[in-house]
Write an enzyme that holds these catalytic residues in place. Structure first.
Site, short mmCIF file in Angstrom:
data_model
loop_
_atom_site.label_atom_id
_atom_site.label_comp_id
_atom_site.label_asym_id
_atom_site.label_seq_id
_atom_site.Cartn_x
_atom_site.Cartn_y
_atom_site.Cartn_z
N GLU A 1 -3.80 -7.56 5.65
CA GLU A 1 -3.40 -6.29 5.95
C GLU A 1 -2.79 -6.29 7.11
OE1 GLU A 1 -5.52 -2.17 7.01
OE2 GLU A 1 -4.18 -1.05 6.99
N GLU B 1 -13.73 -1.63 6.89
CA GLU B 1 -12.31 -1.53 7.80
C GLU B 1 -13.38 -1.17 9.39
OE1 GLU B 1 -8.73 0.52 7.03
OE2 GLU B 1 -9.86 2.01 8.44
N ASP C 1 -3.23 -0.40 14.80
CA ASP C 1 -3.89 -0.19 16.17
C ASP C 1 -4.91 -1.04 16.53
OD1 ASP C 1 -4.96 1.68 13.71
OD2 ASP C 1 -6.52 0.74 14.58
N TRP D 1 -11.99 11.99 8.35
CA TRP D 1 -10.33 11.47 8.54
C TRP D 1 -10.63 10.22 8.24
CZ3 TRP D 1 -8.63 7.84 11.56
CH2 TRP D 1 -6.67 8.09 11.22
N ASP E 1 -4.92 3.83 -0.08
CA ASP E 1 -6.56 4.09 1.38
C ASP E 1 -6.97 5.44 0.74
OD1 ASP E 1 -6.83 2.99 4.41
OD2 ASP E 1 -8.40 4.31 3.19
N GLU F 1 -9.25 1.90 -1.45
CA GLU F 1 -10.03 1.48 -0.68
C GLU F 1 -9.95 3.14 0.20
OE1 GLU F 1 -7.29 0.14 2.71
OE2 GLU F 1 -8.72 0.62 4.39
N ARG G 1 1.17 -1.43 0.36
CA ARG G 1 0.23 -0.30 -0.29
C ARG G 1 0.77 1.34 -0.23
NH1 ARG G 1 -4.05 2.68 5.11
NH2 ARG G 1 -2.26 3.15 5.30
N TYR H 1 -3.42 11.70 5.56
CA TYR H 1 -3.23 10.60 5.60
C TYR H 1 -2.37 10.00 5.55
CZ TYR H 1 -5.14 6.08 6.28
OH TYR H 1 -4.96 4.74 6.98
N ARG I 1 -13.55 -5.27 4.27
CA ARG I 1 -12.26 -5.63 5.08
C ARG I 1 -12.36 -5.80 6.32
NH1 ARG I 1 -7.52 -3.57 5.30
NH2 ARG I 1 -7.79 -1.86 5.78
N HIS J 1 -9.51 6.88 2.23
CA HIS J 1 -9.56 6.93 3.65
C HIS J 1 -10.86 7.76 4.01
CE1 HIS J 1 -8.93 7.33 8.17
NE2 HIS J 1 -8.36 5.94 7.80
#
Ligand code: CS2
Ligand code: MG
Length: 402
Positions: free
Chosen positions: A339, A262, A316, A402, A210, A236, A147, A159, A283, A212
């Protein structure tokens, strides 16, 4: 066998993680990840104050019944906090089942559908040359999928780009960082990034990116069309996915594959996207989408529409999620990619694990259960340290995605 204890362990080895440990009367225990970046203590309390007391005395082998009890019994169904808490219980119970059966989790699911799991890493840079250097490093390490994220000229922040040479960590300790965003500057710039990657490295590696949640559907259609010559593996989160029907507009304009999910926490979040084939990869991941029991349902539903998995796997989410996800990935027939951002050393010390990484491919290992443990004594040395995800504002100050 009965559950006699359920403890919530909050620790911060490099970043905050929440772990649930379920202990049985025969001494066998299982652990599950309950980390929700920026809202960790909400899930810790949901578990400690409302779920753990209800687990005591139950048969840990009744995984499906406990899942249904926690989902329907909450009355207030779904949502990231609820489904992350349910996921932690679910993964811990599957871990116990594997230990009792003396089998690695993937064998309980149906065995391996492949020899190993293709993972993608993160190449980031403040500008194109730096991003290409990081991309080259990943190629050197043997990654088949990479990525790429890059700073955008004349945009103060962007980002997905590491601050300094460390790992990319979006949450900032004690403060909500306010980032600036310009879709126009981004849309004018990012095709140049992919052109530079393909010019330098060719088409032998899968190229991922991504967005985002930053674009409107028509802007996402424009982006997808503009980057078709560079053959992305996926773009993504091109636009926020609350309005699943909005993706029809993107599909009308581009064949660039789309990955979403996600932030999804149940099959209902992705149902329309999957059955209308508005996406190519889902995701959703174990920790935020109800654990093994629910993610299996999502993956099986997706397989009816030739949608493949692409589980979220940032640093995270804890090593417990990573370990369990690799078992899921090894089994799931409609696997796409996993990922893998890696973890700070102190996190890997707190969470001993059985997984292996070799030239862009991973394997969960053969340890019974999911093969990840927690060193509680070491975990106690890293107290919770509040950190928050950023927000994004447009250049006129409007609060954006975001
Ligand atoms: C990102 C995540 O990995 C990704 O695809 O979207 O890093 C996301 O920003 C974080 O998980 C948020 O905590
Ligand atoms: Mg993402």
């Amino acid at each position: 066998m009965k559950i006699v204890r359920a403890d919530v362990i909050v620790t911060c080895p490099g970043r905050n993680f929440v772990t649930l440990k379920v202990v049985t009367d025969e001494g066998v225990y299982g652990i599950g990840d309950a980390t929700l970046n920026g809202r960790e203590l909400a899930v810790a309390s949901y578990l400690r104050d409302h779920v753990c007391p209800l687990l005591i005395g139950r048969d840990p082998g009744r995984i499906e019944d406990i899942w249904q009890f926690l989902y329907k019994g909450a009355y207030w169904r779904r949502g990231p906090v609820t489904m992350t808490a349910i996921a932690a219980v679910d993964v811990a119970l599957w871990d116990i089942l594997g230990k009792v059966a003396n089998l690695p989790l993937y064998k309980l699911l149906g065995g391996a559908s492949r020899e190993s799991v293709m993972v993608y890493g993160h190449a980031t840079g403040r500008d194109i040359p730096e991003a290409l250097d990081r991309y080259a490093e990943h190629v050197e390490q043997g990654y088949q999928a990479i990525r790429i994220q890059c700073g955008v000229p004349n945009m103060r922040s962007v980002y997905g780009v590491s601050k300094g040479n460390g790992m990319y960590e979006p949450a900032t300790k004690g403060v909500v960082e306010e980032q600036t965003w310009s879709s126009e500057k981004y849309l004018d710039f990012v095709p140049k990034l992919f052109e530079a990657v393909r010019d330098k490295f060719g088409f032998d590696t899968h190229l991922l990116h991504d967005v985002h949640h930053r674009l409107t559907p028509i802007e996402a259609g424009r982006l997808g069309k503009s980057v078709e010559p560079y053959r992305l593996f996926w773009m993504e989160d091109p636009t926020p996915a609350e309005n699943q029907g909005g993706f029809r507009l993107i599909r009308q304009h581009t064949v660039t594959p789309i990955a979403v999910g996600e932030v999804f926490n149940s099959i209902w979040d992705c149902k329309q996207l999957i059955e209308e084939q508005l996406i190519d990869y889902i995701r959703a991941t174990l920790t935020h989408a109800g654990g093994i029991t629910h993610l299996k349902r999502i993956a099986d539903f997706a397989s009816l529409y030739q949608v493949r998995t692409g589980c979220h796997g940032p640093s995270d989410l804890s090593p417990v999620c990573m370990g369990a996800a690799l078992h899921f990935d090894l089994w799931v027939p409609n696997f796409g990619v996993q990922e893998y951002m890696g973890f700070p050393k102190e996190a890997l010390d707190v969470f001993p694990h059985a997984w292996t990484f070799e030239r862009g491919l991973m394997h969960p290992g053969e340890a019974p259960g999911h093969g990840v443990d927690i060193d509680e004594e070491l975990a106690a040395r890293y107290p919770y340290d509040p950190a928050y995800l950023p927000v994004a504002r447009l250049e006129d100050g409007t609060l954006w995605n975001w």
